[in-house]
Design a protein around this motif. Structure first.
Motif: not given
Length: 281
Positions: A164-169, A192-198, A248-255
């Motif tokens: 799940x990619x979630x934008x910080x907004x 957070x094992x399945x969450x990536x924050x953008x 998204x995988x390239x720019x999102x924070x890791x777990x």
């Protein structure tokens, strides 16, 4: 009866026919086929949404279940577009999305202003429905319960692979009170094992999307709004969505980075003596 690529909606309506047979007759699938004079596999294929039934097939099937022509016409009206590679539904439809999530082997999602339904705390989900001023107040508890019921797929032994990619907004939205937001932050923190924050400074993405992948069915893209649920199974739409998730995988924070970011939001709420949360902008 025509073989064609199945869709989430064709599988949903096929399952509706199966439930109609089971609740309205004493026939199992093979007995239903004998009653209709069909090949035994035909009932199964129609109920699985794998083939398009003809209008005659539908009328015969529904009549055998004891339903009248008005019922048949209503069902045929919905079935007409069931195999379209692009289709839209009313926003409060639950069956199709729940069935799609239950069948999926992989779910990739990106959300901007709200948290994905599979990751929502109960209070957060309820507040979403209340604040929308769209749903009838008497329907809200049923909608919240349906959303919580959908989340059981994440507790299954054979649960789908999820990210799940979630934008910080979405974390910055002034949503509910501090206790509600903290409860939702903690729900995310424990997943957070399945969450990536953008991060908030990444603004190149315009709309939410979810990609469902299956063991044997074609992948499908889903997005929703206050007015419609939209499904796309076209190859171009799926390819574009795959590229979205590569970006998204390239720019999102890791777990681990996502966990630290969420901890900052929890700490910010707890440090606010007035309970309204700190200025996170």
């Amino acid at each position: 009866m025509t073989a064609i690529t199945s869709t989430p909606y064709s599988r949903d309506l096929g399952d509706e026919l199966r439930r109609l047979r089971e609740t309205s007759t004493s026939f199992h699938g093979r007995a239903m086929a004998v009653q209709l004079g069909w090949d035994p596999s035909k009932v199964s294929d129609i109920e699985l949404g794998k083939v398009r039934a003809t209008e005659v097939d539908l009328v015969q099937y529904i009549a055998t279940c004891g339903k009248d022509i008005n019922f048949a016409n209503e069902f045929r009206g919905r079935y007409y577009n069931a195999f379209d590679l692009f289709f839209a539904q009313v926003p409060d439809n639950v069956r199709t999305i729940a069935m799609t999530e239950a069948m999926a082997t992989k779910i990739s999602s990106f959300d901007i202003l709200t948290i994905h339904g599979l990751m929502q705390a109960e209070g957060y989900a309820r507040q979403l429905f209340v604040d929308s001023h769209i749903e009838a107040p008497d329907d809200i508890e049923a909608l919240v319960q349906a959303r919580m019921d959908r989340q059981t797929i994440l507790r299954r032994p054979n649960r789908p692979e999820c990210v799940f990619y979630l934008h910080e907004l979405a974390l910055r939205m002034p949503f509910g009170d501090a206790r509600l937001r903290e409860d939702q932050y903690l729900r995310l923190l424990f997943n957070t094992h399945i969450l990536r924050i953008v991060p908030a400074n990444i603004c190149a993405f315009r709309s939410p999307a979810t990609l469902y992948e299956f063991g044997k069915a074609a992948p499908v893209v889903y997005s929703d709004s206050d007015t419609a649920q939209v499904w796309a199974q076209d190859n171009v739409a799926v390819a574009r969505t795959r590229r979205l998730f590569q970006r998204l995988d390239a720019v999102a924070l890791d777990a681990e980075q996502s966990k630290r970011k969420l901890a900052e939001y929890v700490s910010g709420l707890r440090e606010d003596p007035h309970g309204g949360g700190t200025d996170l902008a």
